[in-house]
Design an enzyme around this catalytic site. Structure first.
Site, mmCIF file in Angstrom:
data_model
loop_
_atom_site.group_PDB
_atom_site.id
_atom_site.type_symbol
_atom_site.label_atom_id
_atom_site.label_comp_id
_atom_site.label_asym_id
_atom_site.label_seq_id
_atom_site.Cartn_x
_atom_site.Cartn_y
_atom_site.Cartn_z
ATOM 1 N N ILE A 20 0.812 -1.228 0.000
ATOM 2 C CA ILE A 20 0.000 0.000 0.000
ATOM 3 C C ILE A 20 0.839 1.269 0.000
ATOM 4 O O ILE A 20 0.310 2.367 -0.091
ATOM 5 C CB ILE A 20 -0.985 0.049 1.201
ATOM 6 N N GLY A 26 8.417 4.079 0.195
ATOM 7 C CA GLY A 26 9.206 5.307 0.312
ATOM 8 C C GLY A 26 10.600 5.037 -0.178
ATOM 9 O O GLY A 26 10.827 4.051 -0.883
ATOM 10 N N MET A 28 13.206 4.040 1.324
ATOM 11 C CA MET A 28 13.908 2.854 1.811
ATOM 12 C C MET A 28 12.973 1.734 2.220
ATOM 13 O O MET A 28 13.400 0.601 2.350
ATOM 14 C CB MET A 28 14.769 3.240 3.006
ATOM 15 N N GLN A 77 8.924 -0.279 2.437
ATOM 16 C CA GLN A 77 7.655 -0.594 1.787
ATOM 17 C C GLN A 77 6.634 -0.837 2.889
ATOM 18 O O GLN A 77 6.980 -1.349 3.952
ATOM 19 C CB GLN A 77 7.794 -1.868 0.951
ATOM 20 N N LYS A 112 5.547 -2.451 7.939
ATOM 21 C CA LYS A 112 6.597 -1.717 7.239
ATOM 22 C C LYS A 112 7.884 -2.523 7.219
ATOM 23 O O LYS A 112 8.351 -2.966 8.263
ATOM 24 C CB LYS A 112 6.839 -0.358 7.906
ATOM 25 N N ASP A 155 8.326 16.010 8.224
ATOM 26 C CA ASP A 155 7.782 15.708 6.899
ATOM 27 C C ASP A 155 6.255 15.698 6.923
ATOM 28 O O ASP A 155 5.626 14.824 6.358
ATOM 29 C CB ASP A 155 8.327 14.350 6.428
#
Lengths: 192, 854
Positions: free
Chosen positions: B100, B103, B105, B107, B125, B218
């Site tokens: 889903i 990034g 580094m 998933q 993750k 971020d």
């Protein structure tokens, strides 16, 4: 061990202002430093930080019996090795890019990432010749760049080696960077 | 380096050392000063300074910074291939359902518990295959550690973690089934107030993280989801940072090669500049998010061009009429269940202030915490006063000057002006006692005649302080009596105190200051010059007295239009103060402000602005602001805002300094008279002439009770009223006031002054308006003579007046003379205004008309 003793002795002479001793220490450490550096550089893993200070430190631990020495000695040792470190790095990077180029097949163009890397090596090599120029013009500033940038020395350590106060060193650093950068921007430099 | 020869390099290096010691905003002025003779040197130095700035980000501090992008080359293999886990793969206690998110580094997979304990979906993750370098593993573990710290209803919770069969770390988080906050708001067509409420939950989550010393770094819509039931959830702490612990070393440096990890639209200025990151960084990003929620998508680096959010909406509304993109503003408004106009109105004021405060370029100027941002929004929602509003008036003073970079003043419709600005020496009155104590100590050391000295010193000081109408609120002084006293004092000074030059010099300053307050500038200058000469010859006297003498004489020079001389003296005072006090001492501040005033009076707004900015920023750092000085600074800044054509700001600043002074001094005080004059003048120039007239009248009433009738400020205020009346068509009353002002002026010892020529110019304008061209011409010429004598050939006023006279000459058929004058005017004005400046174009048009008739 004989060598270690010699380094130690020269180092203390260098600390007392003997310029020849400085050169002798340099000659004695150069080969060993190169060995250590190459081992470390070759074993690099992606994502690791290139830590020249650690290299120098490793050399220090190997070459000098640190239990007998104080941080002042270390400062002097770092000062000597930062120049050696610079030469070693330049040689290493030059040979690396040469290999890369040589190993590249004609039909396989460099990707963008590789190009950026190449550019960075060029940057480093031109940084190196800028340091040379700076040393030629103003040795004090040039050495400061070596100490701080390559050797990763603290102001306190540099102050021990050079005798200048930390505020003065900080001001010098600002100047040194300007001239360094200006030398790198100088078109004559890029062909170097 | 090869650009320069050895000698030049040395020269540049020396200058570089000097200039690098200066604050950045002073560097430019310094460069100009040292290189006036040598434009080549100026160019070279500027280039080096540019290098100084660039070298910062180019080199970084260490070789590691510099070489970081090289590392893959050293390792020497190609970029890793993208690998994803198949559906059904088991990792730890979880079964993968689908990918889903990914990034740099990692998933993220939607997964569920495998052990059937309970059917709960989680977000799993993992690290991308091949990305398992030490650095990335470290960062991954770090994110997990960050998340473990955070337990908050608005932050996605860490549930579990472990190692895959291959030994790779993973962690499981609460799965958030939601959509980005911006999409959520648009889909639901949430109105501004509803959006604000939702946003406060984001603030709460961020505030909570900050309390756990975590900075997200971020924040952006894709990391802030809203679930179906309307709950906000913060995700992705992948580049977050824990403040003040050993891990701060792991942050990835931003390098020239552009390994930027944050999203440019939401990146705070300090992130772009690779400076210190703090909780203020998230506050900025919250500001961007709020701006987007309220006004639609935001471009990158909006801090570079601060704009009121309401104006933003308004602008896109206006642009619509020009472009084909006609429904953008409409769409933005519709999504907020509003019309563009309504949206603009809703944002104006409080929300503008809140947003601008959150989006300040300097971290220290933003809201101090996410909670304060939230509170302010809550205040807005509850119709309570908003704190950002208060701070922004003060902030604007600091900022507005720099907003108007190269704008040169346009001098309104009527050609000349009178605006009284205050040279800051009033603070000295407040510390007279302290000064006197110090002087007396010095005097005691000189043993002989000690007692007499003290007696004289305090006697004169008390007397003169009382005589200063600006220092003490008194009824109008009996000038005659004071004048006699002063004269007697003067005689005694020159006879009795002949052998004690220090005391004499000090007394000269006190008397000079008193004469200045009474409006007798010539006397004042004579005495003060005497005192200054004494201090100049005593090079070892580097004390407060000398500084005060220089400042007072400088201020008086400025009164009579000798601006460069005034500036020089202010600079000497500044140097003395600098040697006596630390950097942010109130005297240093007022010296800087004074130099700024002098520069401003010479039309050098750019430089003046630098001095004002310095002075104000120092002022703000003082633990206790000196309100009198602060009011004075508002005053000078309002003058510069006016010169830069920003009437709105100038009026606002004047109102602020007026209200401060009303609190400090009461309503009936000469300073209030000045403030009212300025306010009226500014309203007048802003097209609100009708409004200005009653204020002029009020000002006049105050001045008449406090000032002698031949006081230049009183006369100027009569002249200003006359001018306003004339421009609203009330020529008869205007005429009588003008005549009265001129009559009063004749009582004065001097027959020329900057104020007088302003009044003459304004009077001549009126005569032109009522078509009495003959009289107008002769009055203009009188003003021109005065300005030539006071300011010299090249002053902008001289140019303007020549243009006016030239215009009249052409109108009355004397074309050749007219053209000549207009040409002279153009030559003068070209050096003051840019080519397309209305002031210059007016004159050029006049020239054109004249030539056509020739």
């Amino acid at each position: 061990m004989q060598q270690t003793n010699a380094i130690t002795r020269y180092l203390s002479d260098a600390k007392n202002g003997d310029g020849d001793a400085f050169r002798l220490v340099y000659e004695l450490v150069y080969d060993d430093l190169k060995k250590i550096a190459h081992q470390r550089l070759a074993g690099f893993k992606r994502g690791e930080t290139l830590n020249t200070t650690a290299l120098v430190h490793e050399a220090y631990l190997k070459l000098i019996d640190s239990s007998q020495h104080d941080w002042q000695d270390r400062a002097h040792f770092f000062a000597v090795t930062s120049r050696a470190m610079r030469f070693i790095l330049v040689d290493y990077l030059r040979s690396k890019t040469a290999q890369k180029r040589g190993g590249n097949r004609e039909d396989e163009p460099l990707n963008n990432l590789a190009l950026a890397m190449e550019e960075r090596v060029e940057d480093f090599i031109s940084l190196n010749s800028a340091i040379e120029k700076l040393l030629e013009w103003n040795e004090r500033l040039g050495k400061l760049v070596e100490y701080r940038f390559i050797g990763g020395m603290t102001y306190e350590e540099i102050s021990e080696v050079t005798g200048f106060s930390e505020p003065t060193l900080k001001r010098d650093w600002a100047r040194a960077r300007v001239w360094l950068y200006s030398a790198m921007k100088d078109p004559e430099n890029s062909t170097d | 380096m090869a650009d320069f020869d050895e000698k030049r390099r040395k020269q540049l290096d020396t200058l570089l050392q000097q200039v690098l010691d200066l604050p950045e905003q002073e560097q430019q002025a310094f460069l100009k000063e040292v290189t006036t003779q040598d434009p080549g040197l100026y160019k070279d130095l500027k280039k080096l300074l540019q290098y100084a700035r660039e070298s910062d980000s180019f080199f970084g501090e260490t070789l590691s910074d510099f070489l970081l992008p090289l590392l893959p080359l050293l390792e020497g293999d190609e970029s890793p291939s993208e690998f994803t886990f198949e559906e059904g793969t088991i990792i730890g206690n979880y079964r993968i359902k689908k990918l889903i998110g990914k990034g740099g580094m990692g998933q993220v997979y939607l997964s569920e518990r495998n052990d059937g304990a309970f059917k709960k979906e989680v977000a799993l993750k993992c690290i991308k295959k091949g990305m398992d370098s030490e650095e990335i593993l470290r960062r991954f573990r770090y994110e997990r550690q960050v998340l473990a710290r955070l337990q908050h209803p608005n932050i996605a919770t860490l549930l579990d973690g472990g190692l895959t069969d291959e030994g790779q770390p993973y962690f499981a988080m609460e799965f958030v089934d939601g959509i980005p906050i911006t999409d959520y708001c648009d889909q639901k067509k949430l109105a501004v107030r509803e959006r604000l409420k939702l946003f406060t939950h984001v603030c709460e989550a961020v505030q909570y993280a900050h309390q756990q010393l975590v900075v997200h770094r971020d924040l952006k819509p894709s990391n802030i989801l809203v679930t179906k039931n309307g709950t906000v959830k913060l995700l992705d702490f992948g580049i977050a940072r824990i403040l003040d612990d050993e891990h701060s070393l792991f942050t990835v440096p931003v390098t020239k090669a552009g390994l930027r990890l944050m999203t440019p639209e939401y990146a705070a200025p300090e992130q772009v500049k690779n400076e210190q990151i703090s909780t203020a960084t998230d506050i900025y990003t919250l500001g961007v998010l709020l701006l987007e929620l309220l006004t639609g998508p935001v471009p990158a680096a909006i801090w570079k061009s601060p704009e009121k959010p309401s104006a933003r909406v308004f602008r896109s509304l206006n642009n619509n009429e020009l472009s084909n993109d006609s429904n953008l503003a409409d769409q933005i408004a519709v999504n907020r269940s509003a019309t563009p106009k309504k949206l603009n109105l809703e944002l104006k004021g409080d929300l503008d202030s809140i947003l601008l405060t959150a989006l300040r370029e300097e971290p220290a100027e933003r809201f101090k915490s996410a909670e304060m941002l939230k509170d302010d929004i809550q205040n807005y929602l509850n119709h309570l006063p908003v704190s950002a509003r208060k701070s922004s008036a003060r902030y604007r003073i600091k900022k507005f000057v720099s907003r108007h970079k190269a704008v040169v003043a346009a001098l309104g419709a009527a050609i000349l002006l009178t605006i009284v600005f205050v040279v800051v020496i009033s603070y000295q009155l407040k510390i007279t006692t302290e000064e006197r104590d110090r002087t007396e100590q010095a005097l005691q050391r000189a043993e002989h005649e000690r007692e007499t000295a003290e007696e004289v010193s305090s006697f004169l000081e008390n007397l003169f302080s009382a005589a200063n109408p600006m220092a003490v609120r008194t009824e109008r002084l009996d000038t005659l009596r004071v004048g006699q006293l002063l004269e007697r004092g003067e005689e005694r000074l020159y006879s009795e105190f002949k052998d004690r030059p220090e005391i004499r010099a000090r007394m000269l300053v006190v008397m000079g200051r008193t004469y200045r307050s009474l409006g007798d500038r010539q006397k004042s200058i004579k005495l003060l010059e005497d005192a200054v000469e004494f201090y100049r010859n005593q090079s070892h006297i580097y004390n407060d007295d000398a500084a005060l003498a220089y400042t007072t004489l400088g201020a008086t020079y400025i009164d009579v239009g000798k601006n460069p001389e005034g500036e020089k003296l202010f600079r000497s005072a500044y140097n003395i103060n600098r040697s006596l006090y630390s950097d942010d001492h109130i005297r240093i501040i007022s010296s800087l402000n004074n130099i700024g005033s002098a520069l401003q009076n010479q039309g050098n707004f750019e430089e003046a602005k630098n001095y004002y900015t310095d002075a104000l920023s120092m002022m703000r750092r003082l633990p206790e602001a000196d309100s009198t000085l602060y009011a004075n600074m508002l005053n000078t800044n309002s003058v510069i805002a006016y010169r830069l054509n920003d009437f709105e700001t100038a009026i606002e600043l004047t109102r602020e300094s007026l209200s401060i002074n009303q609190i400090l001094l009461g309503n009936d005080h000469p300073r209030i008279g000045r403030e009212l004059n300025n306010l009226a003048f500014l309203l007048d120039r802003n097209g609100q002439t009708e409004e200005s007239i009653p204020i002029y009248r009020e000002m006049l009433a105050i001045n008449m009770t406090h000032l002698n009738e031949d006081h230049p400020i009183l006369i100027a205020s009569v002249g200003n009223l006359a001018d306003a009346l004339s421009r609203t068509g009330q020529h008869e009353e205007a005429e009588s006031h003008f005549q009265r002002a001129f009559a009063l002026y004749r009582l004065r010892p001097e027959n020329q002054s900057p104020e007088l020529s302003v009044m003459l110019g304004n009077y001549a304008s009126m005569l032109t308006r009522i078509n009495n061209l003959t009289a107008a011409e002769s009055i203009y010429r009188e003003a021109l003579q005065a300005d030539l004598a006071i300011f010299g050939e090249t002053h902008s006023r001289v140019g303007i007046l020549k243009g006016r006279i030239g215009g009249i000459l052409c109108q009355t058929g004397r074309y050749a003379d007219g053209i000549q004058l207009i040409d002279e005017a153009i030559a003068v004005l070209q050096s003051h205004f840019p080519q397309d400046h209305p002031r210059l174009m007016d004159v050029q048009n006049a020239s054109q008309n004249c030539s056509d008739n020739d």
